[in-house]
Design an enzyme around this catalytic site. Structure first.
Site, mmCIF file in Angstrom:
data_model
loop_
_atom_site.group_PDB
_atom_site.id
_atom_site.type_symbol
_atom_site.label_atom_id
_atom_site.label_comp_id
_atom_site.label_asym_id
_atom_site.label_seq_id
_atom_site.Cartn_x
_atom_site.Cartn_y
_atom_site.Cartn_z
ATOM 1 N N ASP A 1 -7.101 -2.637 0.063
ATOM 2 C CA ASP A 1 -6.614 -3.858 -0.154
ATOM 3 C C ASP A 1 -5.006 -3.701 -0.297
ATOM 4 O O ASP A 1 -4.421 -4.350 -0.779
ATOM 5 C CB ASP A 1 -7.027 -4.011 -1.610
ATOM 6 N N LYS B 1 -3.724 -4.619 4.805
ATOM 7 C CA LYS B 1 -3.694 -4.276 6.423
ATOM 8 C C LYS B 1 -3.985 -5.515 6.944
ATOM 9 O O LYS B 1 -3.646 -5.395 8.420
ATOM 10 C CB LYS B 1 -4.813 -3.286 6.414
ATOM 11 N N GLY C 1 -12.469 -5.918 3.632
ATOM 12 C CA GLY C 1 -12.070 -7.462 3.529
ATOM 13 C C GLY C 1 -10.584 -7.432 3.888
ATOM 14 O O GLY C 1 -9.668 -7.131 3.373
ATOM 15 N N HIS C 2 -10.391 -7.856 4.963
ATOM 16 C CA HIS C 2 -9.190 -8.140 5.310
ATOM 17 C C HIS C 2 -8.570 -9.644 5.623
ATOM 18 O O HIS C 2 -9.377 -10.444 6.150
ATOM 19 C CB HIS C 2 -8.819 -7.611 7.147
ATOM 20 N N GLN D 1 -10.507 0.338 4.256
ATOM 21 C CA GLN D 1 -10.343 1.084 2.841
ATOM 22 C C GLN D 1 -9.071 1.581 2.746
ATOM 23 O O GLN D 1 -8.015 0.975 3.266
ATOM 24 C CB GLN D 1 -11.494 1.675 2.622
HETATM 25 P P1 IMP Z 1 -18.539 1.606 -0.894
HETATM 26 O O1 IMP Z 1 -17.635 1.696 0.313
HETATM 27 O O2 IMP Z 1 -19.057 -0.246 -1.085
HETATM 28 O O3 IMP Z 1 -19.409 2.442 -0.697
HETATM 29 O O4 IMP Z 1 -17.653 1.794 -2.281
HETATM 30 C C1 IMP Z 1 -17.051 2.823 -2.464
HETATM 31 C C2 IMP Z 1 -15.744 2.682 -3.254
HETATM 32 O O5 IMP Z 1 -14.911 2.122 -2.229
HETATM 33 C C3 IMP Z 1 -15.779 1.437 -4.524
HETATM 34 O O6 IMP Z 1 -14.756 1.923 -5.510
HETATM 35 C C4 IMP Z 1 -15.229 0.313 -3.678
HETATM 36 O O7 IMP Z 1 -14.671 -0.591 -4.536
HETATM 37 C C5 IMP Z 1 -14.303 0.978 -2.774
HETATM 38 N N1 IMP Z 1 -14.054 -0.054 -1.450
HETATM 39 C C6 IMP Z 1 -14.859 -0.034 -0.432
HETATM 40 N N2 IMP Z 1 -14.322 -0.686 0.491
HETATM 41 C C7 IMP Z 1 -12.952 -1.250 0.106
HETATM 42 C C8 IMP Z 1 -11.944 -2.150 0.413
HETATM 43 O O8 IMP Z 1 -12.094 -2.598 1.577
HETATM 44 N N3 IMP Z 1 -11.043 -2.324 -0.309
HETATM 45 C C9 IMP Z 1 -10.859 -1.556 -1.584
HETATM 46 N N4 IMP Z 1 -11.881 -0.839 -2.214
HETATM 47 C C10 IMP Z 1 -13.085 -0.542 -1.394
HETATM 48 MG MG MG Z 2 -9.530 -5.643 1.333
#
Ligand code: IMP
Ligand code: MG
Length: 428
Positions: free
Chosen positions: A13, A16, A40-41, A224
């Site tokens: 977040d 990007k 989520g971009h 991420q």
């Molecule tokens: P998962 O990727 O859904 O398995 O989540 C694992 C961890 O990564 C959690 O803490 C999520 O909140 C975090 N996470 C996954 N994708 C994102 C992202 O795009 N932005 C921020 N945090 C993320």
């Molecule tokens: Mg995001």
């Protein structure tokens, strides 16, 4: 022309989407290399406001080819939904969107298991996005995955699904005491998905390597952030893929030697969503103000993000792991209202101050931030278009970050729109 990678420097977040959106204007190929629709971009450009999860942000450059690489996990439903959204905005993706045949499919049981595990783990839960990302990568490593390319071979696919589903149903019925998933229902559902995906499936690694050989510009789009990387992040509070710059070669199918630039995207403060330690997290009005001003709510889950001062210990680690050749510092405007701004330049751990980012989460949990305090600028930066336009104290804050991180900022973001960007140096 070699490839450039854009990586989130923190826990995701960072913004990007905005950075990739304007860089994508000048490249021929954009490749997503990790994660899935957990990302989520957010993109705001002349075509509208978009929340992108899976399709690369190069969608908005009509001349760019967009690739979902082998390192990504693909939910057919998320793909179809997002493709429809993009096409409804008048953007034709025919012939310029491809999905790797090596990418793994997120199937309904992956999403189920993601939720069931999180619930079962109670206070040890990761706080995932609940999209089935972790279980899909787990199956990939366990050699129980089903890949996008498998869909193309009807009979072999049927057999593969039958074998894999038998394993999953054993888990669902014996461990979770749930009803088994019907093979016929899942098979039929996947045949519909196959029809949707078929026009886009390709051996994308070859495509990217060929583009590079032809001198085309390739942008590798991270998702991420570095501190969520399965190896280098704050394990176990991480996502399940290689999010850092090294993962870009792996997840797109190009040799690492082709990547000559790595741009790290930093937020002017720090955020995190989900569980796990965050030494600079604020629980006071300052934190609430950052959340309000930065609209720090998840694009994918809507969850409120944890906010705190800039963590330069984590930031420096990220610079080193990724080998950032430059950075983008975004959302500087969020700090416009603070009388003083802080930078965490060290952690106090067991009575000693260190600037090393610990590899163990138990250590990180015990770290207390050591701050350097700088005067704020108490003026709006949203209209600045050059570095010189920034108030002197904002310039000093940026310069200090560059010095502590040992990374120059090529780009500074001062608002959500494409125009609210200061181009200090060309990135490409
Ligand atoms: P998962 O990727 O859904 O398995 O989540 C694992 C961890 O990564 C959690 O803490 C999520 O909140 C975090 N996470 C996954 N994708 C994102 C992202 O795009 N932005 C921020 N945090 C993320
Ligand atoms: Mg995001």
């Amino acid at each position: 022309m070699p490839a450039i990678v854009v990586v989130g420097a923190n826990w995701g977040d960072e913004g990007k989407g905005k950075v990739i959106d304007f860089l994508a204007e000048d490249v021929e190929v954009v490749v997503r290399y990790c994660g899935g629709h957990n990302a989520g971009h957010t993109v705001k450009n002349p075509l509208g406001d978009f929340a992108m999860h899976l399709i690369p942000c190069g969608a908005f450059n009509r001349k760019a080819v967009n690739i979902i690489g082998n390192g990504v996990v693909v939910s057919p439903e998320a793909f179809t939904k997002e493709l429809r959204m993009v096409q409804d905005a008048g953007i034709d993706m025919t012939g310029r969107l491809f999905v790797s045949d090596r990418a793994h499919l997120i199937l309904p049981y992956h999403k189920m298991l993601d939720g069931l595990d999180e619930k079962r783990w109670g206070e040890n839960a990761i706080g995932t996005t609940g999209q089935g990302i972790g279980p899909t990568y787990a199956d990939k490593a366990a050699r129980l995955g089903i890949r996008v390319g498998d869909l193309m071979d009807g009979e072999a696919f049927r057999e593969r699904l039958r074998f894999v589903l038998a394993q999953k149903n054993r888990l669902l019925t014996q461990v979770y005491e749930l009803d088994p998933i019907s093979f016929d229902e899942l098979y039929n559902q996947l045949m519909v998905a196959r029809d949707d995906l078929m026009p886009y499936i390709a051996e994308t690694g070859t495509m990217v390597r060929k583009a590079l050989a032809e001198g085309k510009r390739v942008l590798l789009e991270g998702a991420q952030g570095t501190l969520l990387d399965i190896d280098h992040g704050t394990y176990p509070y991480v996502t399940s893929s290689a999010t850092s710059a090294s993962g870009a070669a792996l997840g797109s199918g190009i040799p690492p030697t082709q990547i000559t630039k790595a741009l790290g995207v930093f937020k002017a403060y720090t955020t995190r969503v989900g569980g796990g330690p965050m030494p600079t997290e604020l629980f006071d009005d300052d934190g609430a103000q950052m959340r309000d001003r930065g609209q720090e709510f998840g694009t994918t889950t809507g969850r409120a993000r944890r906010c705190g001062w800039f963590d330069a210990v984590a930031g420096k680690f990220s610079v080193e792991v990724n080998g950032f050749t430059g950075g983008a510092l975004v959302r500087l405007d969020v700090l416009d209202v603070f009388p003083t701004v802080k930078i965490c330049t060290g952690y106090r751990l067991d009575g000693k101050v260190t600037d090393e980012f610990p590899s163990h989460v138990m250590d990180l949990e015990r770290c207390e931030p050591v701050y350097e305090e700088l005067p704020g600028w108490l003026a709006s930066t949203g209209n600045a278009r050059s570095f010189a336009d920034l108030p002197a104290n904002a310039q000093a804050y940026v310069r200090r970050l560059e010095a502590v991180l040992d990374c120059p900022f090529d780009v500074i973001g001062v608002g959500a729109t494409r125009e609210q960007t200061i181009h200090v140096r060309p990135v490409l």
